[in-house]
Design an enzyme around this catalytic site. Structure first.
Site, mmCIF file in Angstrom:
data_model
loop_
_atom_site.group_PDB
_atom_site.id
_atom_site.type_symbol
_atom_site.label_atom_id
_atom_site.label_comp_id
_atom_site.label_asym_id
_atom_site.label_seq_id
_atom_site.Cartn_x
_atom_site.Cartn_y
_atom_site.Cartn_z
ATOM 1 C CD GLN A 137 -3.278 -4.650 6.423
ATOM 2 O OE1 GLN A 137 -3.160 -3.695 5.680
ATOM 3 N NE2 GLN A 137 -3.938 -5.739 6.077
ATOM 4 C CG ASP A 158 -9.783 -0.552 4.549
ATOM 5 O OD1 ASP A 158 -9.583 -0.751 3.332
ATOM 6 O OD2 ASP A 158 -9.051 -1.013 5.442
ATOM 7 C CE LYS A 184 -3.780 -2.461 2.119
ATOM 8 N NZ LYS A 184 -4.396 -2.948 3.342
#
Ligand code: NAD
Length: 280
Positions: free
Chosen positions: A96, A119, A52
């Site tokens: 994460q 997200d 990322k």
């Protein structure tokens, strides 16, 4: 023989678009920035975070990485998120997953400001998707919709079967197809007569997490087959949830693994970060 849907190609186009948007924003004095928080030592998570970060740098988005030790307390993590929420120079916040067991993923995700939830896992984001009034879409299902659009796959009125009902893939995937006026069936581990249900589908999205699960006898000739799965088979080879060699000859379009849905996920994350920066 099916057309192979090229996720590498489509994702590189999206990255180019993102790059252009970043450059326009930078000229206006806004430098899009994504905070990525990694807690603990999970090796797979470390790889995802590195990828990322690399993708951000390639498109001009500033990656703001925060790496915390395994024993970090939930309160500490919530305080960091609170600071990032109030920092006008940060446009997206991503934690994460999975988090260490002593930290509640739900409390952490809910702590992220809906304006920076790139997200799209929070209750607020999920609710907005249900109503079709979203700012951000969850990256993997959004990536699938981009692939369908890019290949001019008509969704309206089509029979779509989504296999898998996870909160991050199956359920939002079904909702996005429904928002485009498909007739959607969600299948899962308790579904009866799965092959018959799948065989009705014009479009199948397979997100089961089992190597080569979807076989040719489950697919209607001419169907579009989207494979979200990422698995290793018994020989250690990377394979999807679809038995590709069997299904490719009967489908009209199919995503390979690797090179199908996979590259779209990070591209959509970058897109969400730029969308957030544009709103500032
Ligand atoms: P998950 O384990 O949370 O969910 C799997 C789903 O499959 C469950 O809803 C379950 O009910 C269903 N299922 C299990 N066995 C079944 C059966 N026999 N018949 C019908 N349904 C069955 O997994 P997930 O997080 O949704 O991920 C699914 C797959 O997608 C995994 O391989 C994962 O690695 C991959 N994935 C890929 C990306 C990407 O960027 N390409 C992103 C997320 C997940």
């Amino acid at each position: 023989m099916a057309i192979r849907i090229d996720g590498k190609l489509v994702s590189s186009k999206i990255r180019e678009e993102v790059k252009g948007e970043v450059s326009k924003l930078t000229d206006k004095g806004i430098k899009p920035a994504l905070a990525v928080i990694l807690v603990g030592n999970d090796p797979a998570s470390a790889v995802y975070v590195r990828n990322k970060q690399k993708a951000c740098l390639e498109t001009g988005i500033e990656p703001h990485q925060i790496t915390l030790p395994e024993e970090t307390e939930e309160r500490e993590l919530l305080d960091i998120i609170d600071k990032l929420n109030r920092d006008d120079d940060i446009h997206g916040i991503l934690v994460q997953l999975p988090l260490p067991k002593h930290i509640s993923s739900e409390r952490v995700i809910e702590a992220i400001s809906p304006k920076k939830d790139v997200d799209a896992f929070s209750h607020d984001s999920v609710g907005r998707i249900m109503e079709g009034k979203y700012s951000f879409l969850p990256c993997t299902p959004a990536g699938v919709m981009e692939l369908l659009a890019h290949y001019n796959v008509e969704v309206e009125g089509k029979e779509c079967v989504v296999i898998g009902r996870s909160n991050i893939v199956g359920k939002p995937m079904a909702m996005l197809l429904l928002n485009k006026s498909a007739t959607v069936t969600i299948c899962h581990s308790k579904t009866k007569n799965l092959p018959e249900v799948c065989k009705r589908a014009d479009i199948i999205v397979c997100a089961v997490g089992k190597a080569e699960f979807l076989t040719a006898d489950m697919v209607k000739p001419g169907a579009v087959v989207i494979d979200v799965g990422i698995n290793r088979n018994s020989e250690g080879k990377l394979v999807g949830d679809v038995k590709f060699d069997e299904v490719e000859p009967i489908a009209s379009m199919i995503t390979p693994v690797p090179g199908g849905v996979g590259p779209m996920t990070i591209a959509m994350l970058l897109k969400n970060t730029v969308t957030s920066a544009k709103g500032t």
